[in-house]
Write a protein that holds these residues in place. Sequence first.
Motif, mmCIF file in Angstrom:
data_model
loop_
_atom_site.group_PDB
_atom_site.id
_atom_site.type_symbol
_atom_site.label_atom_id
_atom_site.label_comp_id
_atom_site.label_asym_id
_atom_site.label_seq_id
_atom_site.Cartn_x
_atom_site.Cartn_y
_atom_site.Cartn_z
ATOM 1 N N SER B 102 16.079 47.561 29.018
ATOM 2 C CA SER B 102 16.421 46.177 28.757
ATOM 3 C C SER B 102 17.417 46.060 27.627
ATOM 4 O O SER B 102 17.090 46.333 26.472
ATOM 5 C CB SER B 102 15.165 45.389 28.389
ATOM 6 N N TRP B 104 18.442 43.237 26.733
ATOM 7 C CA TRP B 104 18.059 42.000 26.054
ATOM 8 C C TRP B 104 17.132 42.230 24.884
ATOM 9 O O TRP B 104 17.281 41.624 23.836
ATOM 10 C CB TRP B 104 17.402 41.045 27.066
ATOM 11 N N TYR B 145 28.618 46.986 27.313
ATOM 12 C CA TYR B 145 27.287 46.877 26.719
ATOM 13 C C TYR B 145 27.159 47.777 25.503
ATOM 14 O O TYR B 145 26.624 47.382 24.477
ATOM 15 C CB TYR B 145 26.206 47.207 27.756
ATOM 16 N N ASP B 225 27.633 34.371 36.888
ATOM 17 C CA ASP B 225 26.931 35.601 37.244
ATOM 18 C C ASP B 225 27.196 36.759 36.320
ATOM 19 O O ASP B 225 26.609 37.816 36.460
ATOM 20 C CB ASP B 225 27.320 36.033 38.665
ATOM 21 N N ASP B 226 28.107 36.568 35.374
ATOM 22 C CA ASP B 226 28.477 37.697 34.527
ATOM 23 C C ASP B 226 27.351 38.046 33.565
ATOM 24 O O ASP B 226 27.048 37.279 32.647
ATOM 25 C CB ASP B 226 29.767 37.326 33.764
ATOM 26 N N GLU B 227 26.740 39.212 33.787
ATOM 27 C CA GLU B 227 25.600 39.612 32.963
ATOM 28 C C GLU B 227 25.979 39.843 31.507
ATOM 29 O O GLU B 227 25.213 39.539 30.596
ATOM 30 C CB GLU B 227 24.965 40.894 33.521
ATOM 31 N N LYS B 230 26.158 36.602 29.714
ATOM 32 C CA LYS B 230 24.816 36.075 29.421
ATOM 33 C C LYS B 230 24.282 36.721 28.152
ATOM 34 O O LYS B 230 23.700 36.057 27.287
ATOM 35 C CB LYS B 230 23.856 36.403 30.574
#
Lengths: 309, 316
Positions: B102, B104, B145, B225-227, B230
């Motif tokens: 994750s 997040w 990321y 939709d762009d992760e 988000k």
Amino acid sequence: MALPSGIEALDKAFSGIGVDEKSLIDIIAKSNDEHRTSLRKGCPKLFVEDDNGFERSDQSCIENLKHQFNRFRDAVVLSLLHPWERDARLIEEAIRKGPKSYSVIVEIACTRSSNQLLGARKAYHSLFDHSIEEDLAAHIKDGERKLLVALVSAYRYEGPNVKEAAAKSEAEILYNALNNADETKPLDHEDVVMILATRSKLHLQALYQHYNKTYDKTLTQDLEEGILKDTVECLCTPEAYFHRVLDAALEQDADEESKGALSRVIVTQNELLRKEGYVPNKIQDTLLGFYKDFMLGLIASGDIQENNS
Amino acid sequence: MATLKVPAHVPAPSEDAEQLRKAFEGWGTNEQLIIDILAHRNAAQRNSIRKTYHEAYGKDLLKSLDEELTSDFERAVVLFTLDPAERDAYLANESTKRFTSSNWVIMEIACTRSSHELFNVRKAYHARYKKSLEEDVAHHTKGDYRKLLVPLVSAFRYEGEEVNLTLAKSEAKILRDKISDKQYSDEEVIRIVTTRSKAQLNATLNHYNNAFGNAINKDLKADADDEFLKLLRAAIKCLTVPEKYFEKVLRQAINKMGTDEWALTRVVTTRAEVDMVRIKEEYQRRNSVTLEKAIAGDTSGDYEKMLLALIGAGEV
């Protein structure tokens, strides 16, 4: 008339790193007007014949002299400061000075222990009301930024665990990044930065050994001059790095930047140097006065201090 | 402010340890007793209990909990009992593993903890996992990321309230330019979001709103939709208005078909001693129902009781 030896001695007193305070007192304090005139005439480096009939000082050289006089003071202050404050101030100065000084940032980020680097980051907060990484990132716009910010942000694991397999495969990744014709410059290569900025020092030293064994040359040899090379040296072969920097500082044509390394390295690494018994070759000949005594006092073995007291 | 309720007179750690031991003995487990003790002790007290328990019974309390309890209740109790830095290190490490991966959680920890707390997490990570947090995060992420998360976990932001308004203005403009060009992972965006102090970032975003008419997160919604977007929006929220971020996580965890227990447990156990009071207020404001009621409606049994105790429901 001042003796030729007086003129020679004066020249000598100003021709090294630091100044020969004792000689200056001997030559100048007791000299009369006539002596002084011939000293000035005999010192074309500092004084030029003015059209109006006097020996005029060359201000930029006088400025340089101030520099030499201040070396002892600066070295004393540097060694009194708490190591955290010292490193924080060195980094701040390096950021201000720009590209020529990036290697200082690398040196501090890579040769201090994880907790010492954390301490420097804390001190930086207290001294400058900013974080190191924000100032670094805001001032540096070129390719070095990614690596430098990553290096100062590291909090490397310091235990003995090393995964040999990972060290081996990462040696290969580095080799490919440095030896492939593909366009990505090593500094922009995300894996290069990741490996050098996050892995523990033991891991990197294992990687260094693998590289050497597998490719018949050291990782350092495969890198061009620049912060990437400095990074690898500082992390994998710090003693060699410090010796190189000290020797460069004592070279005939060393610039101010290189000379600055003398105080910095000797003050911050004096225990390491003393343990090794390392006294740079030209230090006796190139340094002068109190500055020389101080530098030697820091790195020579304990006996010297006892003799003086 | 914390919602954790600690009794006025706290028993000695040895008493608590003994009571816990009793709760494990016999055929069943006295879950209520476990909640009565562990959900009503602060971090320092829990650490003492763990230490005393180990000295008295030769075993880590967490191991006993793991053996005696199950499922979501166990996870909530174990997570809460851990020292905050250890807990975050555990959650971060879990987030780098394949099946529990994750981005997040890593972002959440990096952005909502204070600079010193984050460094304590990094220290705890060394001790527990024998490597650095940043090397694990770097190793398990790629591309944009990695570009965002590694600097986020490595940051040691200045924590003062001083703000440079001129800088806020110029950096708001930089952000605006990059966003207009859809350069969401541009070096400058990353630099501003990952290095500036929270106060400075807040000033920059306020200026952004004033100057350009929209809050930055609205402008960052360009691609639904762009992760990565988000994640970036969430990071910005965490850095500036964490209670709103946590309210949303709770709302989505509770409203989800079934419940996202992991998210619910994580937020409650990590914020009970920090800012759960504000999060509850935010929750009620946004959902017109108290968090207690929502949790009670969505969970059951000992798990429910544990969560409610942590958010301050009921007696001490």
